[in-house]
Scaffold this active site. Sequence first.
Site, PDB file in Angstrom:
ATOM      1  N   ARG A  55     204.609  23.658  30.050  1.00 42.18           N
ATOM      2  CA  ARG A  55     204.611  24.444  28.804  1.00 42.18           C
ATOM      3  C   ARG A  55     204.927  23.555  27.606  1.00 42.18           C
ATOM      4  NH1 ARG A  55     208.751  28.612  26.551  1.00 42.18           N
ATOM      5  NH2 ARG A  55     207.488  29.747  25.038  1.00 42.18           N
ATOM      6  N   HIS A  59     202.710  23.134  24.187  1.00 51.82           N
ATOM      7  CA  HIS A  59     203.229  23.319  22.829  1.00 51.82           C
ATOM      8  C   HIS A  59     203.096  22.045  22.004  1.00 51.82           C
ATOM      9  CE1 HIS A  59     205.633  27.291  23.125  1.00 51.82           C
ATOM     10  NE2 HIS A  59     204.691  27.268  24.047  1.00 51.82           N
ATOM     11  N   ASP A  60     203.292  20.893  22.644  1.00 52.16           N
ATOM     12  CA  ASP A  60     203.128  19.642  21.904  1.00 52.16           C
ATOM     13  C   ASP A  60     201.689  19.512  21.399  1.00 52.16           C
ATOM     14  OD1 ASP A  60     203.632  17.178  20.767  1.00 52.16           O
ATOM     15  OD2 ASP A  60     203.022  16.099  22.572  1.00 52.16           O
ATOM     16  N   GLY A  65     198.367  18.167  17.519  1.00 55.05           N
ATOM     17  CA  GLY A  65     197.884  17.283  18.588  1.00 55.05           C
ATOM     18  C   GLY A  65     199.012  16.747  19.447  1.00 55.05           C
ATOM     19  N   ASP A  67     201.322  14.509  20.088  1.00 51.39           N
ATOM     20  CA  ASP A  67     201.985  13.400  19.394  1.00 51.39           C
ATOM     21  C   ASP A  67     203.495  13.448  19.576  1.00 51.39           C
ATOM     22  OD1 ASP A  67     202.640  15.638  17.959  1.00 51.39           O
ATOM     23  OD2 ASP A  67     202.232  14.771  15.988  1.00 51.39           O
ATOM     24  N   ASN A  87     209.707  28.332  20.549  1.00 47.73           N
ATOM     25  CA  ASN A  87     210.336  27.174  21.177  1.00 47.73           C
ATOM     26  C   ASN A  87     211.737  27.452  21.685  1.00 47.73           C
ATOM     27  OD1 ASN A  87     208.135  25.638  20.744  1.00 47.73           O
ATOM     28  ND2 ASN A  87     209.064  24.293  19.234  1.00 47.73           N
ATOM     29  N   HIS A 183     200.079  29.996  34.119  1.00 48.30           N
ATOM     30  CA  HIS A 183     201.043  31.076  34.310  1.00 48.30           C
ATOM     31  C   HIS A 183     201.142  31.497  35.775  1.00 48.30           C
ATOM     32  CE1 HIS A 183     200.960  32.333  29.766  1.00 48.30           C
ATOM     33  NE2 HIS A 183     201.556  31.181  29.983  1.00 48.30           N
ATOM     34  N   THR A 184     200.789  30.605  36.647  1.00 50.76           N
ATOM     35  CA  THR A 184     201.029  30.794  38.079  1.00 50.76           C
ATOM     36  C   THR A 184     202.427  30.292  38.441  1.00 50.76           C
ATOM     37  OG1 THR A 184     200.209  30.206  40.286  1.00 50.76           O
ATOM     38  CG2 THR A 184     199.957  28.557  38.636  1.00 50.76           C
TER      39      THR A 184
HETATM   40  C1  HEM Z   1     197.396  32.360  24.638  1.00 52.98           C
HETATM   41  C2  HEM Z   1     198.067  31.391  25.152  1.00 52.98           C
HETATM   42  C3  HEM Z   1     199.465  31.459  25.699  1.00 52.98           C
HETATM   43  C4  HEM Z   1     200.477  32.346  25.453  1.00 52.98           C
HETATM   44  C5  HEM Z   1     200.463  33.532  24.514  1.00 52.98           C
HETATM   45  C6  HEM Z   1     201.592  31.939  26.276  1.00 52.98           C
HETATM   46  C7  HEM Z   1     202.828  32.576  26.289  1.00 52.98           C
HETATM   47  C8  HEM Z   1     203.868  32.249  27.130  1.00 52.98           C
HETATM   48  C9  HEM Z   1     205.141  32.906  27.150  1.00 52.98           C
HETATM   49  C10 HEM Z   1     205.561  34.047  26.243  1.00 52.98           C
HETATM   50  C11 HEM Z   1     205.883  32.334  28.127  1.00 52.98           C
HETATM   51  C12 HEM Z   1     207.296  32.699  28.559  1.00 52.98           C
HETATM   52  C13 HEM Z   1     208.300  31.693  28.054  1.00 52.98           C
HETATM   53  C14 HEM Z   1     209.706  32.019  28.422  1.00 52.98           C
HETATM   54  O1  HEM Z   1     210.045  33.207  28.531  1.00 52.98           O
HETATM   55  O2  HEM Z   1     210.517  31.095  28.633  1.00 52.98           O
HETATM   56  C15 HEM Z   1     205.090  31.298  28.710  1.00 52.98           C
HETATM   57  C16 HEM Z   1     205.513  30.490  29.743  1.00 52.98           C
HETATM   58  C17 HEM Z   1     204.765  29.466  30.268  1.00 52.98           C
HETATM   59  N1  HEM Z   1     203.552  29.023  29.801  1.00 52.98           N
HETATM   60 FE1  HEM Z   1     202.371  29.964  28.459  1.00 52.98          FE
HETATM   61  N2  HEM Z   1     201.254  30.844  27.008  1.00 52.98           N
HETATM   62  C18 HEM Z   1     199.960  30.518  26.687  1.00 52.98           C
HETATM   63  C19 HEM Z   1     199.256  29.450  27.165  1.00 52.98           C
HETATM   64  C20 HEM Z   1     199.752  28.508  28.036  1.00 52.98           C
HETATM   65  C21 HEM Z   1     199.081  27.290  28.388  1.00 52.98           C
HETATM   66  C22 HEM Z   1     197.738  26.835  27.796  1.00 52.98           C
HETATM   67  C23 HEM Z   1     199.882  26.643  29.272  1.00 52.98           C
HETATM   68  C24 HEM Z   1     199.691  25.301  29.945  1.00 52.98           C
HETATM   69  C25 HEM Z   1     198.554  24.752  30.206  1.00 52.98           C
HETATM   70  C26 HEM Z   1     201.045  27.468  29.499  1.00 52.98           C
HETATM   71  C27 HEM Z   1     202.042  27.200  30.394  1.00 52.98           C
HETATM   72  C28 HEM Z   1     203.163  27.970  30.568  1.00 52.98           C
HETATM   73  C29 HEM Z   1     204.162  27.717  31.602  1.00 52.98           C
HETATM   74  C30 HEM Z   1     204.100  26.672  32.701  1.00 52.98           C
HETATM   75  C31 HEM Z   1     205.175  28.658  31.410  1.00 52.98           C
HETATM   76  C32 HEM Z   1     206.470  28.803  32.209  1.00 52.98           C
HETATM   77  C33 HEM Z   1     207.571  28.083  31.449  1.00 52.98           C
HETATM   78  C34 HEM Z   1     208.935  28.024  32.113  1.00 52.98           C
HETATM   79  O3  HEM Z   1     209.075  28.364  33.291  1.00 52.98           O
HETATM   80  O4  HEM Z   1     209.881  27.611  31.425  1.00 52.98           O
HETATM   81  N3  HEM Z   1     200.941  28.588  28.719  1.00 52.98           N
HETATM   82  N4  HEM Z   1     203.868  31.253  28.088  1.00 52.98           N
HETATM   83  C1  LIG Z   2     215.477  23.938  23.693  1.00 53.62           C
HETATM   84  C2  LIG Z   2     215.855  23.842  22.271  1.00 53.62           C
HETATM   85  O1  LIG Z   2     215.938  22.797  21.689  1.00 53.62           O
HETATM   86  N1  LIG Z   2     216.089  24.995  21.698  1.00 53.62           N
HETATM   87  C3  LIG Z   2     216.517  25.076  20.327  1.00 53.62           C
HETATM   88  C4  LIG Z   2     215.757  26.191  19.671  1.00 53.62           C
HETATM   89  O2  LIG Z   2     216.316  26.525  18.444  1.00 53.62           O
HETATM   90  C5  LIG Z   2     217.704  26.854  18.430  1.00 53.62           C
HETATM   91  C6  LIG Z   2     218.112  27.207  17.026  1.00 53.62           C
HETATM   92  O3  LIG Z   2     217.264  28.158  16.479  1.00 53.62           O
HETATM   93  C7  LIG Z   2     218.515  25.685  18.930  1.00 53.62           C
HETATM   94  O4  LIG Z   2     219.878  26.036  18.964  1.00 53.62           O
HETATM   95  C8  LIG Z   2     218.042  25.317  20.318  1.00 53.62           C
HETATM   96  O5  LIG Z   2     218.702  24.165  20.749  1.00 53.62           O
END
Ligand code: HEM
Ligand SMILES: CC(=O)N[C@H]1CO[C@H](CO)[C@@H](O)[C@@H]1O
Length: 328
Positions: A55, A59-60, A65, A67, A87, A183-184
């Site tokens: 994830r 986001h990066d 891009g 970076d 974030n 999201h698997t």
């Molecule tokens: C429309 C696009 C996307 C949306 C709206 C979205 C949204 C989200 C949200 C809301 C979460 C939950 C985060 C949390 O509760 O900590 C999440 C988790 C995650 N996303 Fe996405 N995502 C998108 C695309 C992607 C893409 C393109 C990737 C990677 C190729 C990705 C990989 C992941 C992964 C691996 C997690 C699990 C993170 C964790 O366990 O900390 N997502 N995403």
């Molecule tokens: C993981 C991380 O760096 N989270 C930051 C997100 O933003 C809050 C403040 O809004 C920071 O306290 C967290 O460290």
Amino acid sequence: MALCQLFIFALVVTAAGSLDVGFYDKTCPHLEIVVRKVVQKWFLKDKSAPAGLLRLHFHDCFIRGCDASVLIDSTEDNIAEKDSVPNLTLRGFDLIDDIKTSVEATCNGVVSCADILTLAARDAVALSGGPDYSVPTGRRDGLVSRIGEAKLPSPQFSIDQALGAFTAVGLNLIDLVTLLGAHTIGFVHCGFFSDRVYDFRGSGMPDPAMNSTLATLLKAKCPPPNQIKNISLDPKVFFDQTKRNPFTFSSGFYRQVLKNRGVLQIDQELLNTDVTSNLVVEYAANPDFFKAEFAKSITKLGSLSVLTGVDGEIRTNCRKFNMNANGN
Ligand code: HEM
Ligand SMILES: CC(=O)N[C@H]1CO[C@H](CO)[C@@H](O)[C@@H]1O
Ligand SMILES: *[C@@H]1O[C@H](CO)[C@@H](O)[C@H](O)[C@H]1NC(C)=O
Ligand SMILES: *[C@@H]1O[C@H](CO)[C@@H](O)[C@H](O)[C@H]1NC(C)=O
């Protein structure tokens, strides 16, 4: 002679600013082994570590891009991307610091944080059972990270809205469907979906697109939307609600979506258009095809707006710009 010409050709191609597999072969020959070792070490302690990295890479690359702008800490003068709402639940920063320390110990000052994050995301996918693709390297680290630029697609987006965000950065509809397969693995905090299980679009009812057994189960785990104060402190659930393989990278995501068991609205939205739902059916039935396509789309993601050549810098500390740390 021919070899010499080839060599000159290679130099010209490099100078033109493209990425190359093996960019560090001469300057840091063991780089990829070092990165994988560190990711593996963390994975053995925490099976969910790969999801955090994957994830983070998304986001990066999505903002400015690939970076490493997502890794920058805020300072008195600059509030960085990291502090934006999407974030708040990002994780993996300590893991990246750990890799950077190991890399610097053998190859001081040559490998960018942007490449480290891209390689680490590949290793995350591979260690979780996903494809083990080769990663072109040669990225440089950016000099800007601003909270105002951290605009990511919302989990409540429709396919059209998400596609708009993807095409704006150079990705297409196939990439969207394919990359959402990430999201698997990993977690979702309740704040990102509790509207779906309590009060979908103000109806006072769960989202009819969610399997009702699943909605009841998730409701029992999550506070209602109006009681969510700080998303990072909310409870979280696995994306994989079968609980069989929450850390295994597979095409299980698509099989869940087909059963109306997608957790985020954007995931379930995939069934709402012909093109996307056809691809969901195909990926669900053919895991190897999904993995091959995922490798292609994530390679594309990893090449978005990269800095190369003499642009940007090679950061000493992934959390800080080398010189006058500011957001300009
Ligand atoms: C429309 C696009 C996307 C949306 C709206 C979205 C949204 C989200 C949200 C809301 C979460 C939950 C985060 C949390 O509760 O900590 C999440 C988790 C995650 N996303 Fe996405 N995502 C998108 C695309 C992607 C893409 C393109 C990737 C990677 C190729 C990705 C990989 C992941 C992964 C691996 C997690 C699990 C993170 C964790 O366990 O900390 N997502 N995403
Ligand atoms: C993981 C991380 O760096 N989270 C930051 C997100 O933003 C809050 C403040 O809004 C920071 O306290 C967290 O460290
Ligand atoms: C919801 O999912 C469960 C488990 O997969 C299944 O047994 C049930 O029949 C589904 N309910 C509906 C309404 O489809
Ligand atoms: C939310 O919780 C996180 C993690 O404990 C913390 O860093 C952050 O400051 C909190 N945010 C607010 C707005 O309280």
